[in-house]
Design an enzyme around this catalytic site. Structure first.
Site, PDB file in Angstrom:
ATOM      1  CE  LYS A 199      -4.170  -1.648   2.255  1.00 37.51           C
ATOM      2  NZ  LYS A 199      -4.989  -1.480   3.463  1.00 37.51           N
ATOM      3  N   GLY A 357      10.423  -6.194   6.722  1.00 37.51           N
ATOM      4  CA  GLY A 357      10.184  -7.606   7.037  1.00 37.51           C
ATOM      5  C   GLY A 357       9.995  -8.463   5.800  1.00 37.51           C
ATOM      6  N   GLY A 380      10.471  -1.244  11.991  1.00 38.58           N
ATOM      7  CA  GLY A 380       9.968   0.114  12.205  1.00 38.58           C
ATOM      8  C   GLY A 380      11.054   1.181  12.193  1.00 38.58           C
TER       9      GLY A 380
HETATM   10  P1  ADP Z   1       7.994  -4.712   3.818  1.00 37.02           P
HETATM   11  O1  ADP Z   1       7.540  -5.614   4.943  1.00 37.02           O
HETATM   12  O2  ADP Z   1       9.246  -5.195   3.191  1.00 37.02           O
HETATM   13  O3  ADP Z   1       8.072  -3.260   4.237  1.00 37.02           O
HETATM   14  P2  ADP Z   1       5.300  -4.465   2.789  1.00 37.02           P
HETATM   15  O4  ADP Z   1       4.781  -5.054   4.054  1.00 37.02           O
HETATM   16  O5  ADP Z   1       5.054  -3.028   2.547  1.00 37.02           O
HETATM   17  O6  ADP Z   1       6.876  -4.784   2.655  1.00 37.02           O
HETATM   18  O7  ADP Z   1       4.665  -5.214   1.533  1.00 37.02           O
HETATM   19  C1  ADP Z   1       4.774  -6.592   1.319  1.00 37.02           C
HETATM   20  C2  ADP Z   1       3.493  -7.160   0.805  1.00 37.02           C
HETATM   21  O8  ADP Z   1       3.052  -6.525  -0.399  1.00 37.02           O
HETATM   22  C3  ADP Z   1       3.641  -8.614   0.475  1.00 37.02           C
HETATM   23  O9  ADP Z   1       2.799  -9.376   1.301  1.00 37.02           O
HETATM   24  C4  ADP Z   1       3.229  -8.720  -0.999  1.00 37.02           C
HETATM   25  O10 ADP Z   1       2.473  -9.876  -1.278  1.00 37.02           O
HETATM   26  C5  ADP Z   1       2.377  -7.488  -1.165  1.00 37.02           C
HETATM   27  N1  ADP Z   1       2.281  -7.084  -2.585  1.00 37.02           N
HETATM   28  C6  ADP Z   1       3.270  -6.714  -3.399  1.00 37.02           C
HETATM   29  N2  ADP Z   1       2.820  -6.465  -4.643  1.00 37.02           N
HETATM   30  C7  ADP Z   1       1.492  -6.690  -4.632  1.00 37.02           C
HETATM   31  C8  ADP Z   1       0.436  -6.599  -5.598  1.00 37.02           C
HETATM   32  N3  ADP Z   1       0.678  -6.215  -6.870  1.00 37.02           N
HETATM   33  N4  ADP Z   1      -0.818  -6.899  -5.207  1.00 37.02           N
HETATM   34  C9  ADP Z   1      -1.053  -7.276  -3.931  1.00 37.02           C
HETATM   35  N5  ADP Z   1      -0.124  -7.379  -2.961  1.00 37.02           N
HETATM   36  C10 ADP Z   1       1.144  -7.085  -3.296  1.00 37.02           C
HETATM   37 MG    MG Z   2       5.567  -6.027   5.742  1.00 33.80          MG
END
Ligand code: ADP
Ligand code: MG
Length: 399
Positions: A199, A357, A380
């Site tokens: 998001k 993560g 965080g």
């Molecule tokens: P991080 O933990 O590295 O900061 P995020 O928690 O922001 O990363 O995002 C990771 C999630 O985003 C994953 O669960 C992944 O499946 C989801 N994601 C990535 N691209 C898409 C997409 N096009 N549609 C839906 N979910 C997505």
């Molecule tokens: Mg995450």
């Protein structure tokens, strides 16, 4: 960010008492530790101090006991793991201040190691109560902070203690700060940032900060859909925050003004159902997504173009996967670009720093977690650093 004292600045510490803030918030299942990564990160600092003859008292929080003694959240539960990882005897001390701690220090020999109780059993910890910091400090000679992952919080043992004792960065903290400085403080240019994940709303401040800092902003994952939609692309049933269209436009305008090139995918991988290897999976131009399809990864042409961008860059900072990497084949772009970054790092042409993560999990899935210059597990604190925020635990070390 780099003007802090390290263990190199300590004089003779034989017999001195060190309070060492570490991260022992270990993942547990059924009362057993399931992952000792955080303990291993603290080993160099603990052994360096112990081997120099200091009495080492470890301070850490565990869970969210909210200022009460909660027996199921006692740090006594991690003593066995710490003992095994260190290969040393470790004493558990069921207080953080007062005569019980003083008595334990009397029993510990030079080089002895103790773990104090969960700091969050005391209300003053999260309130950053100076009286609590003073009480803890009363038993010690100096303070070492080796818990970058807790440095975004101004608590008594992450910030307050640095005001009442001589304060030093531990080796893991030092390595993290040096890596982050190389990535966004004084990076070699050009700098690329990859921001992906689900998001836009969870990473607005990251995006706003990065457009002022980097030459190339690569947007992938679900958040790319929000940007594409803001530009008039029909993203079908994709995860998309339509209400953030104007925010996305503002970020693109700010990037333009700052001379930052924003890279959005021009081909994508779509499917009608979100499942492993669905029969409906196909690759298409972003303008060809059908009303009943979801964008689940960026496409091969976009991935190749991004690899070419990385080849022109000297620094990369990465947070967030480019697709729904947990479900094949939607890990393809993330794995491919991660391997490109790892190869460029290996050749010495790129400094690569990643965190988050899911990002760490994705890099490990691509089997390149150990081929980046630095991978932060701080969660965080890493994100707040990507937002350009001052981390109180780090600022306190600099005074
Ligand atoms: P991080 O933990 O590295 O900061 P995020 O928690 O922001 O990363 O995002 C990771 C999630 O985003 C994953 O669960 C992944 O499946 C989801 N994601 C990535 N691209 C898409 C997409 N096009 N549609 C839906 N979910 C997505
Ligand atoms: Mg995450």
């Amino acid at each position: 960010m780099t003007n802090f004292k390290t263990l190199d600045d300590l004089g003779d510490i034989r017999g001195k008492v060190a309070l060492v803030r570490v991260d022992l918030n270990l993942p547990m299942k059924d009362g057993r530790v399931t992952d000792d990564t955080r303990v291993r990160a603290a080993v160099p600092t603990i052994l360096e101090l112990a081997d120099a003859g200091a009495k080492v008292l470890l301070l850490a929080h565990f869970g969210r006991p909210k200022g009460e003694r909660v027996s199921t959240q006692s740090l006594s539960m991690v003593v066995e793991t710490v003992r095994n990882v260190l290969g040393r005897e470790v004493m558990f001390i069921p207080e953080i201040a007062g005569p019980v701690v003083a008595q334990a220090i009397g029993i510990l020999g030079e080089g002895g190691i103790g773990i104090l109780e969960n700091t969050r059993f005391w209300k003053g910890e999260e309130k950053n109560d100076p009286d609590l910091a003073k009480a803890i400090a009363a038993n010690a000679d100096f303070y070492v902070n080796d818990a970058f992952s807790a440095a975004h919080r101004a608590h008594a043992t992450t910030e307050g203690l640095a005001h009442v004792l001589p304060a030093y960065a531990g080796r893991a903290m030092q390595a993290e700060l040096e890596a982050l400085e190389k990535a966004l403080g004084k990076p070699a240019k050009p700098v690329a940032a990859v921001v992906g994940g689900a998001k836009v709303s969870s990473k607005l401040d990251v995006l706003k900060h990065l457009v002022t800092k980097v030459d190339h902003l690569i947007i992938g994952g679900g958040m790319a859909n929000t940007f594409l939609a803001a530009r008039g692309v029909d993203v079908g049933k994709s995860l998309c925050e339509h209400d953030l269209a104007s925010t996305a436009e503002e970020i693109l305008t700010a990037a333009d003004a700052a001379g930052c090139t924003v890279h959005l995918p021009y081909d994508v991988v779509v499917a009608r159902e979100f499942a492993p290897n669905p029969p409906s999976v196909r690759t298409c131009n972003v303008h060809e997504v059908a009303a009943d399809e979801m964008i689940l990864d960026i496409g091969p042409a976009a991935t190749e173009a991004l690899a070419d961008v990385l080849k022109t860059c000297r620094t990369l900072v990465w947070n967030g996967p480019l697709g729904a990497f947990e479900t094949p084949p939607f890990d393809t772009a993330t794995v491919s670009l991660a391997r490109t970054a790892a190869a460029l790092t290996g050749e010495g042409s790129l400094v690569s720093v990643a965190g988050g993560g899911d990002t760490v999990a994705a890099l490990n899935q691509a089997r390149v977690g150990d081929q980046f210059s630095y991978v932060s597990t701080a969660g965080g604190a890493f994100l707040e650093w990507m937002e350009g925020k001052d981390l109180p635990g780090v600022v306190a070390l600099q005074r």
